[in-house]
Design a protein around this motif. Structure first.
Motif, PDB file in Angstrom:
ATOM      1  N   LEU A   1       1.885  13.360  -6.695  1.00 17.04           N
ATOM      2  CA  LEU A   1       3.082  13.768  -5.956  1.00 17.04           C
ATOM      3  C   LEU A   1       4.073  14.532  -6.817  1.00 17.04           C
ATOM      4  O   LEU A   1       5.021  15.121  -6.296  1.00 17.04           O
ATOM      5  CB  LEU A   1       3.780  12.532  -5.364  1.00 17.04           C
ATOM      6  N   ARG A   2       3.842  14.513  -8.138  1.00 14.61           N
ATOM      7  CA  ARG A   2       4.747  15.195  -9.071  1.00 14.61           C
ATOM      8  C   ARG A   2       3.927  15.806 -10.187  1.00 14.61           C
ATOM      9  O   ARG A   2       3.971  15.356 -11.339  1.00 14.61           O
ATOM     10  CB  ARG A   2       5.781  14.208  -9.632  1.00 14.61           C
ATOM     11  N   LEU A   3       3.210  16.850  -9.875  1.00 14.45           N
ATOM     12  CA  LEU A   3       2.321  17.461 -10.845  1.00 14.45           C
ATOM     13  C   LEU A   3       3.092  18.325 -11.847  1.00 14.45           C
ATOM     14  O   LEU A   3       3.934  19.128 -11.444  1.00 14.45           O
ATOM     15  CB  LEU A   3       1.276  18.317 -10.131  1.00 14.45           C
ATOM     16  N   PRO A   4       2.789  18.193 -13.126  1.00 17.20           N
ATOM     17  CA  PRO A   4       3.445  19.024 -14.145  1.00 17.20           C
ATOM     18  C   PRO A   4       2.785  20.399 -14.245  1.00 17.20           C
ATOM     19  O   PRO A   4       2.353  20.834 -15.309  1.00 17.20           O
ATOM     20  CB  PRO A   4       3.244  18.202 -15.420  1.00 17.20           C
TER      21      PRO A   4
ATOM     22  N   MET B   1       2.128  10.489  13.562  1.00 20.93           N
ATOM     23  CA  MET B   1       1.126   9.994  12.625  1.00 20.93           C
ATOM     24  C   MET B   1       1.462   8.552  12.246  1.00 20.93           C
ATOM     25  O   MET B   1       2.545   8.267  11.756  1.00 20.93           O
ATOM     26  CB  MET B   1       1.115  10.886  11.375  1.00 20.93           C
ATOM     27  N   ALA B   2       0.550   7.618  12.475  1.00 15.80           N
ATOM     28  CA  ALA B   2       0.839   6.210  12.292  1.00 15.80           C
ATOM     29  C   ALA B   2       1.074   5.863  10.824  1.00 15.80           C
ATOM     30  O   ALA B   2       2.038   5.193  10.479  1.00 15.80           O
ATOM     31  CB  ALA B   2      -0.304   5.375  12.850  1.00 15.80           C
ATOM     32  N   ALA B   3       0.177   6.265   9.941  1.00 11.87           N
ATOM     33  CA  ALA B   3       0.282   5.931   8.530  1.00 11.87           C
ATOM     34  C   ALA B   3       0.950   7.076   7.776  1.00 11.87           C
ATOM     35  O   ALA B   3       0.553   8.223   7.888  1.00 11.87           O
ATOM     36  CB  ALA B   3      -1.111   5.671   7.955  1.00 11.87           C
ATOM     37  N   THR B   4       1.984   6.750   7.016  1.00 15.21           N
ATOM     38  CA  THR B   4       2.693   7.773   6.245  1.00 15.21           C
ATOM     39  C   THR B   4       2.293   7.770   4.783  1.00 15.21           C
ATOM     40  O   THR B   4       2.605   8.701   4.049  1.00 15.21           O
ATOM     41  CB  THR B   4       4.212   7.560   6.346  1.00 15.21           C
ATOM     42  N   GLY B   5       1.628   6.710   4.337  1.00 15.61           N
ATOM     43  CA  GLY B   5       1.197   6.588   2.951  1.00 15.61           C
ATOM     44  C   GLY B   5       0.582   5.221   2.740  1.00 15.61           C
ATOM     45  O   GLY B   5       0.696   4.333   3.585  1.00 15.61           O
ATOM     46  N   THR B   6      -0.090   5.063   1.608  1.00 13.68           N
ATOM     47  CA  THR B   6      -0.744   3.783   1.365  1.00 13.68           C
ATOM     48  C   THR B   6       0.292   2.674   1.218  1.00 13.68           C
ATOM     49  O   THR B   6       1.406   2.901   0.758  1.00 13.68           O
ATOM     50  CB  THR B   6      -1.632   3.851   0.110  1.00 13.68           C
ATOM     51  N   LYS B   7      -0.091   1.487   1.608  1.00 12.59           N
ATOM     52  CA  LYS B   7       0.844   0.362   1.602  1.00 12.59           C
ATOM     53  C   LYS B   7       0.067  -0.901   1.229  1.00 12.59           C
ATOM     54  O   LYS B   7      -0.418  -1.624   2.103  1.00 12.59           O
ATOM     55  CB  LYS B   7       1.475   0.218   2.985  1.00 12.59           C
TER      56      LYS B   7
ATOM     57  N   PRO C   1       3.266  -4.697   2.826  1.00 13.01           N
ATOM     58  CA  PRO C   1       4.284  -4.056   3.669  1.00 13.01           C
ATOM     59  C   PRO C   1       5.681  -4.048   3.075  1.00 13.01           C
ATOM     60  O   PRO C   1       6.485  -3.174   3.394  1.00 13.01           O
ATOM     61  CB  PRO C   1       4.237  -4.866   4.970  1.00 13.01           C
ATOM     62  N   GLU C   2       5.983  -5.003   2.204  1.00 13.87           N
ATOM     63  CA  GLU C   2       7.344  -5.080   1.679  1.00 13.87           C
ATOM     64  C   GLU C   2       7.597  -4.139   0.506  1.00 13.87           C
ATOM     65  O   GLU C   2       8.743  -3.976   0.058  1.00 13.87           O
ATOM     66  CB  GLU C   2       7.659  -6.528   1.249  1.00 13.87           C
ATOM     67  N   LEU C   3       6.562  -3.490   0.004  1.00 14.38           N
ATOM     68  CA  LEU C   3       6.710  -2.641  -1.180  1.00 14.38           C
ATOM     69  C   LEU C   3       7.333  -1.294  -0.832  1.00 14.38           C
ATOM     70  O   LEU C   3       7.003  -0.683   0.182  1.00 14.38           O
ATOM     71  CB  LEU C   3       5.356  -2.403  -1.850  1.00 14.38           C
ATOM     72  N   SER C   4       8.205  -0.808  -1.701  1.00 13.82           N
ATOM     73  CA  SER C   4       8.720   0.552  -1.579  1.00 13.82           C
ATOM     74  C   SER C   4       7.651   1.529  -2.050  1.00 13.82           C
ATOM     75  O   SER C   4       6.617   1.119  -2.605  1.00 13.82           O
ATOM     76  CB  SER C   4       9.973   0.722  -2.438  1.00 13.82           C
ATOM     77  N   GLU C   5       7.880   2.824  -1.849  1.00 15.60           N
ATOM     78  CA  GLU C   5       6.911   3.814  -2.319  1.00 15.60           C
ATOM     79  C   GLU C   5       6.716   3.710  -3.827  1.00 15.60           C
ATOM     80  O   GLU C   5       5.586   3.776  -4.326  1.00 15.60           O
ATOM     81  CB  GLU C   5       7.355   5.228  -1.931  1.00 15.60           C
ATOM     82  N   ALA C   6       7.800   3.565  -4.568  1.00 12.41           N
ATOM     83  CA  ALA C   6       7.695   3.473  -6.025  1.00 12.41           C
ATOM     84  C   ALA C   6       6.914   2.223  -6.435  1.00 12.41           C
ATOM     85  O   ALA C   6       6.055   2.269  -7.339  1.00 12.41           O
ATOM     86  CB  ALA C   6       9.088   3.455  -6.651  1.00 12.41           C
ATOM     87  N   GLU C   7       7.167   1.109  -5.776  1.00 15.33           N
ATOM     88  CA  GLU C   7       6.466  -0.136  -6.085  1.00 15.33           C
ATOM     89  C   GLU C   7       4.994  -0.050  -5.701  1.00 15.33           C
ATOM     90  O   GLU C   7       4.117  -0.544  -6.428  1.00 15.33           O
ATOM     91  CB  GLU C   7       7.138  -1.295  -5.365  1.00 15.33           C
ATOM     92  N   ALA C   8       4.708   0.579  -4.569  1.00 13.07           N
ATOM     93  CA  ALA C   8       3.314   0.746  -4.146  1.00 13.07           C
ATOM     94  C   ALA C   8       2.547   1.607  -5.139  1.00 13.07           C
ATOM     95  O   ALA C   8       1.385   1.333  -5.450  1.00 13.07           O
ATOM     96  CB  ALA C   8       3.261   1.367  -2.748  1.00 13.07           C
ATOM     97  N   SER C   9       3.185   2.658  -5.648  1.00 13.26           N
ATOM     98  CA  SER C   9       2.546   3.538  -6.621  1.00 13.26           C
ATOM     99  C   SER C   9       2.173   2.773  -7.886  1.00 13.26           C
ATOM    100  O   SER C   9       1.058   2.913  -8.415  1.00 13.26           O
ATOM    101  CB  SER C   9       3.476   4.700  -6.959  1.00 13.26           C
ATOM    102  N   VAL C  10       3.096   1.946  -8.376  1.00 11.17           N
ATOM    103  CA  VAL C  10       2.829   1.145  -9.574  1.00 11.17           C
ATOM    104  C   VAL C  10       1.689   0.158  -9.307  1.00 11.17           C
ATOM    105  O   VAL C  10       0.790  -0.021 -10.142  1.00 11.17           O
ATOM    106  CB  VAL C  10       4.102   0.390 -10.003  1.00 11.17           C
ATOM    107  N   TRP C  11       1.688  -0.472  -8.125  1.00  5.91           N
ATOM    108  CA  TRP C  11       0.641  -1.438  -7.787  1.00  5.91           C
ATOM    109  C   TRP C  11      -0.730  -0.770  -7.779  1.00  5.91           C
ATOM    110  O   TRP C  11      -1.692  -1.298  -8.358  1.00  5.91           O
ATOM    111  CB  TRP C  11       0.931  -2.056  -6.422  1.00  5.91           C
TER     112      TRP C  11
END
Length: 249
Positions: free
Chosen positions: A114-117, A1-7, A10-20
């Protein structure tokens, strides 16, 4: 699968992308509905109503239904008008939830998909309208959806996709570049948002590929249908029922 998550970049980490992504949606929330109606000629509302009707058999009074990535509440509103159930709406962007409150009295939860209460096996149905492609990790998102569903529960994911017809793909590329981008920038005042949104669509897996990801993540009876020549697609999957078989003596 080419895409693993939104980006978004390209330089952003998963945590940084989520905040953005969360901050971007917060900035466009006040004019989000206006731009959806303007840019889709209200077809986005039709897609949500089609999704609600498709899920009507599962909207029972005793069913617990989560509308995840609820945004401004359009899909939730369509669901509530289609069938009686115990609805919950969740989004990780507070300004979007503020917009939802004007349309529904359902309980609102500010939470990351990704982290549902939410406890394991609590929900009968999860719906997501145009939100899954903004997950920073698609595989983790599928696993989390599966976790909170009851055995036999279902998920319905309405999302933009890559049209299967070349002419339609070409039209959408022109539309995004020369219509959506400039009008979105003008009306919202948020140029980066309306550059990101069409780009996130082009990077999202095609319908067949996303269906395969759902199966790999554990969903059964996965199916999808295209809306309007494949501009959008509705994916539906079921959590397998657990059947224990007693060992014979």
């Amino acid at each position: 699968m080419a895409a693993t998550g939104t980006k978004p970049r390209p330089e952003l980490s998963e945590a940084e992308a989520s905040v953005w992504v969360r901050d971007m949606f917060g900035r466009v929330a006040p004019r989000y509905d206006l731009l959806n109606r303007l840019l889709s000629f209200q077809v986005d509302r039709v897609w949500r109503w089609r999704t609600a009707r498709a899920m009507a058999p599962f909207l029972k009074p005793d069913a617990v239904v989560l509308d995840l990535c609820c945004g401004t509440g359009d899909l939730l509103q369509a669901l509530e008008r289609t069938g009686k159930a115990r609805y919950i709406a969740a989004d990780f962007c507070h300004p979007m939830l503020v917009q939802t409150r004007s349309k529904s009295e359902a309980p609102l939860v500010e939470a990351d998909g990704l982290r549902l209460p939410i406890a394991d096996g609590s929900l009968d149905l999860i719906t997501i309208g145009f939100g899954f492609r903004n997950f920073v990790n698609y595989r983790a998102g599928v696993v989390e959806l599966l976790r909170v569903l009851k055995p036999g529960g279902r998920v319905a994911i309405l999302e933009f996709t890559t049209p299967p017809y070349g002419v339609v793909r070409g039209f959408m590329q022109v539309w995004n570049r020369w219509v959506m981008d400039p009008i979105g920038r003008l009306v919202s005042g948020q140029g980066d948002a309306y550059q990101y949104l069409p780009e996130s669509v082009s990077r999202f897996p095609g319908a067949a590929e996303f269906a395969a990801l759902m199966r790999e993540g554990g969903f059964a009876e996965v199916s999808y249908r295209y809306f309007d020549l494949g501009i959008a697609a509705l994916h539906v999957g079921m959590k397998k029922s657990t059947i224990s078989v007693a060992k014979q003596a």
